[in-house]
Design a protein around this motif. Structure first.
Motif, PDB file in Angstrom:
ATOM      1  N   GLY A 279       0.813  -1.216   0.000  1.00  0.00           N
ATOM      2  CA  GLY A 279       0.000   0.000   0.000  1.00  0.00           C
ATOM      3  C   GLY A 279       0.845   1.265   0.000  1.00  0.00           C
ATOM      4  O   GLY A 279       2.075   1.228  -0.034  1.00  0.00           O
ATOM      5  N   THR A 280       0.161   2.396   0.085  1.00  0.00           N
ATOM      6  CA  THR A 280       0.863   3.681   0.090  1.00  0.00           C
ATOM      7  C   THR A 280       1.495   3.940   1.453  1.00  0.00           C
ATOM      8  O   THR A 280       1.081   3.378   2.466  1.00  0.00           O
ATOM      9  N   ASN A 281       2.489   4.778   1.453  1.00  0.00           N
ATOM     10  CA  ASN A 281       3.158   5.232   2.671  1.00  0.00           C
ATOM     11  C   ASN A 281       3.739   4.080   3.494  1.00  0.00           C
ATOM     12  O   ASN A 281       3.738   4.128   4.713  1.00  0.00           O
ATOM     13  N   VAL A 282       4.217   3.029   2.827  1.00  0.00           N
ATOM     14  CA  VAL A 282       4.885   1.916   3.503  1.00  0.00           C
ATOM     15  C   VAL A 282       6.383   2.203   3.489  1.00  0.00           C
ATOM     16  O   VAL A 282       6.964   2.415   2.428  1.00  0.00           O
ATOM     17  N   LEU A 283       6.995   2.224   4.671  1.00  0.00           N
ATOM     18  CA  LEU A 283       8.409   2.563   4.793  1.00  0.00           C
ATOM     19  C   LEU A 283       9.236   1.311   5.060  1.00  0.00           C
ATOM     20  O   LEU A 283       8.943   0.544   5.970  1.00  0.00           O
ATOM     21  N   PHE A 284      10.258   1.100   4.251  1.00  0.00           N
ATOM     22  CA  PHE A 284      11.227   0.027   4.454  1.00  0.00           C
ATOM     23  C   PHE A 284      12.546   0.658   4.859  1.00  0.00           C
ATOM     24  O   PHE A 284      12.994   1.627   4.249  1.00  0.00           O
ATOM     25  N   ASP A 285      13.178   0.102   5.874  1.00  0.00           N
ATOM     26  CA  ASP A 285      14.475   0.576   6.332  1.00  0.00           C
ATOM     27  C   ASP A 285      15.549  -0.071   5.461  1.00  0.00           C
ATOM     28  O   ASP A 285      15.838  -1.250   5.606  1.00  0.00           O
ATOM     29  N   ILE A 286      16.105   0.687   4.544  1.00  0.00           N
ATOM     30  CA  ILE A 286      17.114   0.139   3.637  1.00  0.00           C
ATOM     31  C   ILE A 286      18.470   0.806   3.814  1.00  0.00           C
ATOM     32  O   ILE A 286      19.399   0.488   3.100  1.00  0.00           O
ATOM     33  N   MET A 287      18.588   1.709   4.757  1.00  0.00           N
ATOM     34  CA  MET A 287      19.824   2.464   4.888  1.00  0.00           C
ATOM     35  C   MET A 287      20.890   1.734   5.702  1.00  0.00           C
ATOM     36  O   MET A 287      22.054   2.051   5.619  1.00  0.00           O
ATOM     37  N   LYS A 288      20.517   0.765   6.501  1.00  0.00           N
ATOM     38  CA  LYS A 288      21.484   0.009   7.288  1.00  0.00           C
ATOM     39  C   LYS A 288      21.852  -1.266   6.539  1.00  0.00           C
ATOM     40  O   LYS A 288      21.184  -1.682   5.611  1.00  0.00           O
TER      41      LYS A 288
ATOM     42  N   ASP B  59       5.672 -14.954  -0.942  1.00  0.00           N
ATOM     43  CA  ASP B  59       4.581 -14.867  -1.924  1.00  0.00           C
ATOM     44  C   ASP B  59       3.263 -14.526  -1.228  1.00  0.00           C
ATOM     45  O   ASP B  59       3.066 -14.851  -0.062  1.00  0.00           O
ATOM     46  N   ASN B  60       2.345 -13.921  -1.991  1.00  0.00           N
ATOM     47  CA  ASN B  60       0.998 -13.589  -1.502  1.00  0.00           C
ATOM     48  C   ASN B  60       1.045 -12.793  -0.202  1.00  0.00           C
ATOM     49  O   ASN B  60       0.346 -13.104   0.760  1.00  0.00           O
ATOM     50  N   VAL B  61       1.841 -11.765  -0.176  1.00  0.00           N
ATOM     51  CA  VAL B  61       1.964 -10.912   1.009  1.00  0.00           C
ATOM     52  C   VAL B  61       1.217  -9.611   0.742  1.00  0.00           C
ATOM     53  O   VAL B  61       1.350  -9.019  -0.321  1.00  0.00           O
ATOM     54  N   TYR B  62       0.412  -9.188   1.727  1.00  0.00           N
ATOM     55  CA  TYR B  62      -0.326  -7.934   1.651  1.00  0.00           C
ATOM     56  C   TYR B  62       0.171  -7.033   2.764  1.00  0.00           C
ATOM     57  O   TYR B  62      -0.025  -7.327   3.942  1.00  0.00           O
ATOM     58  N   ILE B  63       0.825  -5.947   2.373  1.00  0.00           N
ATOM     59  CA  ILE B  63       1.315  -4.961   3.334  1.00  0.00           C
ATOM     60  C   ILE B  63       0.490  -3.705   3.084  1.00  0.00           C
ATOM     61  O   ILE B  63       0.622  -3.061   2.044  1.00  0.00           O
ATOM     62  N   THR B  64      -0.390  -3.374   4.029  1.00  0.00           N
ATOM     63  CA  THR B  64      -1.342  -2.291   3.810  1.00  0.00           C
ATOM     64  C   THR B  64      -0.738  -0.929   4.167  1.00  0.00           C
ATOM     65  O   THR B  64       0.399  -0.830   4.616  1.00  0.00           O
ATOM     66  N   THR B  65      -1.509   0.102   3.988  1.00  0.00           N
ATOM     67  CA  THR B  65      -1.075   1.485   4.114  1.00  0.00           C
ATOM     68  C   THR B  65      -0.467   1.807   5.477  1.00  0.00           C
ATOM     69  O   THR B  65      -0.973   1.386   6.507  1.00  0.00           O
ATOM     70  N   GLY B  66       0.631   2.547   5.439  1.00  0.00           N
ATOM     71  CA  GLY B  66       1.225   3.099   6.647  1.00  0.00           C
ATOM     72  C   GLY B  66       2.119   2.174   7.445  1.00  0.00           C
ATOM     73  O   GLY B  66       2.572   2.541   8.523  1.00  0.00           O
ATOM     74  N   VAL B  67       2.410   0.985   6.945  1.00  0.00           N
ATOM     75  CA  VAL B  67       3.259   0.042   7.679  1.00  0.00           C
ATOM     76  C   VAL B  67       4.711   0.527   7.644  1.00  0.00           C
ATOM     77  O   VAL B  67       5.186   1.034   6.635  1.00  0.00           O
ATOM     78  N   LYS B  68       5.410   0.380   8.763  1.00  0.00           N
ATOM     79  CA  LYS B  68       6.825   0.740   8.852  1.00  0.00           C
ATOM     80  C   LYS B  68       7.609  -0.521   9.203  1.00  0.00           C
ATOM     81  O   LYS B  68       7.292  -1.204  10.173  1.00  0.00           O
ATOM     82  N   ILE B  69       8.622  -0.832   8.404  1.00  0.00           N
ATOM     83  CA  ILE B  69       9.463  -2.009   8.616  1.00  0.00           C
ATOM     84  C   ILE B  69      10.878  -1.512   8.877  1.00  0.00           C
ATOM     85  O   ILE B  69      11.553  -1.027   7.973  1.00  0.00           O
ATOM     86  N   ILE B  70      11.318  -1.624  10.136  1.00  0.00           N
ATOM     87  CA  ILE B  70      12.582  -1.043  10.578  1.00  0.00           C
ATOM     88  C   ILE B  70      13.536  -2.173  10.976  1.00  0.00           C
ATOM     89  O   ILE B  70      13.232  -2.950  11.870  1.00  0.00           O
ATOM     90  N   ASN B  71      14.699  -2.242  10.330  1.00  0.00           N
ATOM     91  CA  ASN B  71      15.663  -3.319  10.551  1.00  0.00           C
ATOM     92  C   ASN B  71      16.707  -3.002  11.612  1.00  0.00           C
ATOM     93  O   ASN B  71      17.603  -3.785  11.827  1.00  0.00           O
ATOM     94  N   HIS B  72      16.622  -1.857  12.246  1.00  0.00           N
ATOM     95  CA  HIS B  72      17.607  -1.528  13.270  1.00  0.00           C
ATOM     96  C   HIS B  72      16.906  -0.980  14.515  1.00  0.00           C
ATOM     97  O   HIS B  72      15.776  -0.521  14.437  1.00  0.00           O
ATOM     98  N   TYR B  73      17.582  -1.071  15.639  1.00  0.00           N
ATOM     99  CA  TYR B  73      17.031  -0.572  16.888  1.00  0.00           C
ATOM    100  C   TYR B  73      18.186  -0.199  17.806  1.00  0.00           C
ATOM    101  O   TYR B  73      19.271  -0.756  17.717  1.00  0.00           O
ATOM    102  N   PRO B  74      17.959   0.757  18.720  1.00  0.00           N
ATOM    103  CA  PRO B  74      19.050   1.180  19.603  1.00  0.00           C
ATOM    104  C   PRO B  74      19.167   0.294  20.832  1.00  0.00           C
ATOM    105  O   PRO B  74      18.185  -0.235  21.337  1.00  0.00           O
ATOM    106  N   ILE B  75      20.384   0.131  21.306  1.00  0.00           N
ATOM    107  CA  ILE B  75      20.672  -0.521  22.586  1.00  0.00           C
ATOM    108  C   ILE B  75      21.312   0.565  23.446  1.00  0.00           C
ATOM    109  O   ILE B  75      22.373   1.077  23.109  1.00  0.00           O
ATOM    110  N   ILE B  76      20.658   0.901  24.539  1.00  0.00           N
ATOM    111  CA  ILE B  76      21.169   1.952  25.420  1.00  0.00           C
ATOM    112  C   ILE B  76      21.718   1.293  26.676  1.00  0.00           C
ATOM    113  O   ILE B  76      20.998   0.604  27.393  1.00  0.00           O
ATOM    114  N   SER B  77      22.989   1.513  26.928  1.00  0.00           N
ATOM    115  CA  SER B  77      23.630   0.916  28.094  1.00  0.00           C
ATOM    116  C   SER B  77      23.427   1.814  29.314  1.00  0.00           C
ATOM    117  O   SER B  77      22.949   2.945  29.208  1.00  0.00           O
TER     118      SER B  77
END
Length: 152
Positions: A49-58, A66-84
């Motif tokens: 769908g529209t406005n789907v964000l994929f994290d491709i910078m890392k 196959d047969n995957v439906y990703i609807t509007t506004g989904v955010k897929i983020i491949n990184h996360y912070p670890i705070i010590s």
């Protein structure tokens, strides 16, 4: 002088943001995302769908089955912070794998390296931070199993 790596990142960033726009036909979005580095089994059987964000910078990948439906506004983020405890933070990265026959509801957020099993349904507005087993329905923040999909 700009390096080739910088040019590729800038082009990927531009294509990613073009793919998010409403005027891009849904059938054309997987093609643009392939150019950005998102991996598809068969992009002809995927709806994004529209406005789907994929994290491709890392340095990580997103694999879509196959047969995957990703609807509007989904955010897929491949990184996360670890705070010590001493306040120093670092970013961890990893691959996100989306299995076959998966439905991801509107405005869901998929963070951290996770695997979403085949035949899974993710409810709208869910926050996925752990692996999702196959044949399950999940919803909530954080996403929890609420039911199982009966095999037909």
């Amino acid at each position: 002088m700009f390096s080739l790596r910088f040019f590729r990142k800038a082009l990927s960033f531009l294509l990613l943001h073009i793919s998010m726009q409403f005027f891009i036909p849904p059938a054309f979005r997987p093609f643009l995302l392939k150019l950005c580095g998102v991996k598809f089994k068969k992009s002809k059987t995927v709806f994004i769908g529209t406005n789907v964000l994929f994290d491709i910078m890392k340095k990580s990948n997103t694999h879509i089955g196959d047969n995957v439906y990703i609807t509007t506004g989904v955010k897929i983020i491949n990184h996360y912070p670890i705070i010590s405890q001493d306040g120093v933070s670092e970013f961890k990265t990893g691959d996100i794998i989306i299995g076959d026959n998966v439905f991801i509801g509107m405005n869901s957020l998929i963070v951290k390296p996770v695997t979403i099993g085949d035949n899974a349904v993710i409810g709208a507005g869910s926050v996925v931070t752990r692996d999702i087993p196959e044949n399950t329905i999940v919803a909530g923040n954080p996403a929890k199993i609420i039911n199982h999909v009966d095999k037909v």
